[in-house]
Design an enzyme around this catalytic site. Structure first.
Site, PDB file in Angstrom:
ATOM      1  N   GLU A 102       3.746   2.980   5.253  1.00 54.22           N
ATOM      2  CA  GLU A 102       4.437   1.744   5.639  1.00 54.22           C
ATOM      3  C   GLU A 102       5.613   1.441   4.740  1.00 54.22           C
ATOM      4  O   GLU A 102       5.535   1.664   3.537  1.00 54.22           O
ATOM      5  CB  GLU A 102       3.500   0.553   5.421  1.00 54.22           C
ATOM      6  CG  GLU A 102       2.515   0.329   6.480  1.00 54.22           C
ATOM      7  CD  GLU A 102       1.682  -0.896   6.141  1.00 54.22           C
ATOM      8  OE1 GLU A 102       0.557  -0.939   6.611  1.00 54.22           O
ATOM      9  OE2 GLU A 102       2.154  -1.787   5.398  1.00 54.22           O
ATOM     10  N   CYS A 115      10.116  -3.330   0.765  1.00 55.82           N
ATOM     11  CA  CYS A 115       8.814  -3.177   0.128  1.00 55.82           C
ATOM     12  C   CYS A 115       8.385  -1.737   0.398  1.00 55.82           C
ATOM     13  O   CYS A 115       8.215  -1.346   1.557  1.00 55.82           O
ATOM     14  CB  CYS A 115       7.855  -4.182   0.755  1.00 55.82           C
ATOM     15  SG  CYS A 115       6.186  -4.024   0.141  1.00 55.82           S
ATOM     16  N   CYS A 122      -4.658   4.341  -1.084  1.00 52.48           N
ATOM     17  CA  CYS A 122      -4.761   3.847  -2.459  1.00 52.48           C
ATOM     18  C   CYS A 122      -6.189   4.027  -2.952  1.00 52.48           C
ATOM     19  O   CYS A 122      -7.137   3.840  -2.193  1.00 52.48           O
ATOM     20  CB  CYS A 122      -4.385   2.367  -2.516  1.00 52.48           C
ATOM     21  SG  CYS A 122      -4.280   1.725  -4.209  1.00 52.48           S
ATOM     22  N   CYS A 126      -9.131  -2.507  -4.092  1.00 52.94           N
ATOM     23  CA  CYS A 126      -9.197  -3.970  -4.277  1.00 52.94           C
ATOM     24  C   CYS A 126      -9.859  -4.583  -3.034  1.00 52.94           C
ATOM     25  O   CYS A 126      -9.554  -4.193  -1.901  1.00 52.94           O
ATOM     26  CB  CYS A 126      -7.803  -4.544  -4.509  1.00 52.94           C
ATOM     27  SG  CYS A 126      -7.053  -3.883  -6.010  1.00 52.94           S
ATOM     28  N   CYS A 129      -7.720  -6.057  -0.040  1.00 51.15           N
ATOM     29  CA  CYS A 129      -6.524  -5.312   0.377  1.00 51.15           C
ATOM     30  C   CYS A 129      -6.839  -4.292   1.464  1.00 51.15           C
ATOM     31  O   CYS A 129      -7.758  -3.485   1.331  1.00 51.15           O
ATOM     32  CB  CYS A 129      -5.912  -4.620  -0.845  1.00 51.15           C
ATOM     33  SG  CYS A 129      -4.521  -3.557  -0.424  1.00 51.15           S
ATOM     34  N   CYS A 341       0.072  -6.020   3.399  1.00 50.87           N
ATOM     35  CA  CYS A 341      -0.306  -4.756   2.791  1.00 50.87           C
ATOM     36  C   CYS A 341      -1.307  -3.925   3.606  1.00 50.87           C
ATOM     37  O   CYS A 341      -2.461  -4.309   3.757  1.00 50.87           O
ATOM     38  CB  CYS A 341      -0.911  -5.108   1.427  1.00 50.87           C
ATOM     39  SG  CYS A 341      -1.137  -3.720   0.384  1.00 50.87           S
TER      40      CYS A 341
HETATM   41  N1  SAH Z   1      -1.234  -1.386  -6.366  1.00 48.67           N
HETATM   42  C1  SAH Z   1      -0.156  -2.257  -6.702  1.00 48.67           C
HETATM   43  C2  SAH Z   1       0.898  -2.326  -5.626  1.00 48.67           C
HETATM   44  C3  SAH Z   1       0.397  -2.790  -4.284  1.00 48.67           C
HETATM   45  S1  SAH Z   1       1.038  -4.366  -3.949  1.00 48.67           S
HETATM   46  C4  SAH Z   1      -0.674  -3.632  -7.043  1.00 48.67           C
HETATM   47  O1  SAH Z   1      -1.834  -3.908  -6.745  1.00 48.67           O
HETATM   48  O2  SAH Z   1       0.047  -4.406  -7.640  1.00 48.67           O
HETATM   49  C5  SAH Z   1      -0.328  -5.272  -3.997  1.00 48.67           C
HETATM   50  C6  SAH Z   1       0.014  -6.725  -3.775  1.00 48.67           C
HETATM   51  O3  SAH Z   1      -0.209  -7.020  -2.399  1.00 48.67           O
HETATM   52  C7  SAH Z   1      -0.936  -7.535  -4.604  1.00 48.67           C
HETATM   53  O4  SAH Z   1      -0.315  -8.151  -5.685  1.00 48.67           O
HETATM   54  C8  SAH Z   1      -1.437  -8.568  -3.646  1.00 48.67           C
HETATM   55  O5  SAH Z   1      -0.915  -9.781  -4.027  1.00 48.67           O
HETATM   56  C9  SAH Z   1      -0.862  -8.241  -2.305  1.00 48.67           C
HETATM   57  N2  SAH Z   1      -1.943  -8.187  -1.292  1.00 48.67           N
HETATM   58  C10 SAH Z   1      -2.793  -7.186  -1.006  1.00 48.67           C
HETATM   59  N3  SAH Z   1      -3.655  -7.554  -0.052  1.00 48.67           N
HETATM   60  C11 SAH Z   1      -3.318  -8.817   0.289  1.00 48.67           C
HETATM   61  C12 SAH Z   1      -3.822  -9.756   1.236  1.00 48.67           C
HETATM   62  N4  SAH Z   1      -4.861  -9.469   2.040  1.00 48.67           N
HETATM   63  N5  SAH Z   1      -3.227 -10.962   1.300  1.00 48.67           N
HETATM   64  C13 SAH Z   1      -2.177 -11.280   0.494  1.00 48.67           C
HETATM   65  N6  SAH Z   1      -1.651 -10.435  -0.407  1.00 48.67           N
HETATM   66  C14 SAH Z   1      -2.226  -9.221  -0.512  1.00 48.67           C
END
Ligand code: SAH
Length: 350
Positions: A102, A115, A122, A126, A129, A341
């Site tokens: 993406e 972005c 990944c 998390c 995510c 994301c």
């Molecule tokens: N692995 C790196 C880069 C990925 S960006 C990192 O974790 O920083 C990840 C960002 O996307 C996170 O800071 C989070 O704020 C956002 N993110 C991921 N899942 C999300 C969700 N369901 N809702 C809102 N933000 C989300």
């Protein structure tokens, strides 16, 4: 927990030309028996004209183009494109080996932000995510990162001003390729290093390694919780990286680079959004040059979280402001097109 694979796993036999500097492209054309000035032409066609293949470069003789036509430039194909009502455009890009990633183009009044993804999938897992739910496939090569920026720039027909590594993947798990991509975006595409943000959950030693590259990029740390105990529940890989050690490494980054730290904090109702937790967060960040970005949770499938109410968000912000912490609330753009994301890819593939 899942295994974190670090560093290159090249699956591409011939190195594509995208990502090479002017000097490297000149060396390459000379190795093909061409005069040095062809290197500059190639450079302009790749970075300014958006050539997708050497066969497109009409300033080169037909005969030579025929000889080198199998050397890839390294551009990806747009597999799917979704436009949201706010003007955000999400792309699914198909890589040479068929993998899908993406990229998102986010236009605002004075900016065009891209972005970008740094990996296919990944390994960080998390809990909130969408990308984390799908597991890890492979690292992206520098050209696969750079291509995302060129694709958005061409599609919007507007220069990209900012790049954030907040798409799929953990950039610091693929540090060498991310650094190469940043250098190319800066030198060859003309994006200021200060307008590039690398976002990470933190991997021991890697923030320091990034600092030693002496780039001027913004480091964003996805903290998401003020305590080690809660953080480990949301970000499983934090188990091996105490929050104090993570923040120490961030302090190092600020000291070495002179840059302010961005702190990302996803807001999950009833989990990490209590005003007491805001006070704990403020005390963790005391004495730091930081800016906190609060990101209200964007619902994904298979996750049992809720977005806090605007009132709860405001209460959290108020506590941070009382503690003199710079803070903004950032809503994910383009929700109408499953922009958050990993979501677009997840929806397309199911
Ligand atoms: N692995 C790196 C880069 C990925 S960006 C990192 O974790 O920083 C990840 C960002 O996307 C996170 O800071 C989070 O704020 C956002 N993110 C991921 N899942 C999300 C969700 N369901 N809702 C809102 N933000 C989300």
């Amino acid at each position: 927990m899942s295994v974190i694979t670090l560093e290159p796993d090249s699956q591409i036999a011939i190195t594509p030309l995208l990502g090479l500097s002017l000097a490297e492209l000149t060396t390459w054309v000379q190795a093909q028996g061409q005069p040095a000035y062809r290197g500059k032409q190639l450079y302009q066609w790749i970075y300014q004209q958006g050539a997708k293949s050497l066969a497109d470069i009409t300033v080169f003789s037909k005969q030579w183009r025929e000889t080198v036509k199998d050397t890839p430039i390294g551009r990806s194909k747009i597999h799917h494109r979704a436009v949201a009502t706010d003007g955000t455009i999400k792309y699914l890009l198909e890589l040479q080996d068929g993998q899908i990633i993406e990229a998102v183009g986010i236009p605002t009044a004075k900016r065009l932000t891209v972005c970008v993804s740094s990996q296919v999938g990944c390994a960080m897992a998390c809990t909130f995510c969408a990308t984390g739910k799908g597991g890890f496939m492979r690292h992206l090569q520098p050209h696969e990162i750079i291509d995302q920026v060129l694709t958005v720039q061409e599609d919007f027909n507007e220069r990209v001003s900012h790049v954030v590594f907040m798409g799929m993947g953990e950039p610091l798990a693929n540090l060498n390729n991310v650094v190469k991509a940043v250098q190319c975006l800066n030198k060859d595409i003309g994006i200021s290093q200060r307008s590039i943000t690398v976002s990470t959950v933190g991997i021991p030693g890697k923030i320091h390694e990034l600092a030693e590259h002496e780039l001027q990029v913004t480091l964003a740390v996805s903290l998401h919780a003020p305590t080690q105990r809660l953080r480990t529940k949301l970000v499983p890989t934090a188990e091996h990286y105490p929050i104090e050690d993570l923040l120490d490494e961030c302090r190092d980054y600020v000291r070495i680079t002179g840059r302010r730290l961005s702190v990302e904090y996803i807001l999950l109702a009833g989990v990490n959004d209590d005003p007491k937790q805001a006070a704990e967060l403020a005390s963790q960040l005391r004495g730091f040059q930081t800016h906190v970005n609060l990101i209200p949770y964007n619902p994904i499938e298979d996750a049992d979280f809720d977005r806090p109410t605007p009132r709860d968000i405001k209460a959290f912000v108020d506590v941070l402001e009382q503690q003199h912490i710079a803070v903004s609330v950032r809503y994910s753009k383009g929700l109408g097109a499953s922009a958050a994301c990993g979501q677009l890819r997840a929806n397309q593939q199911s």
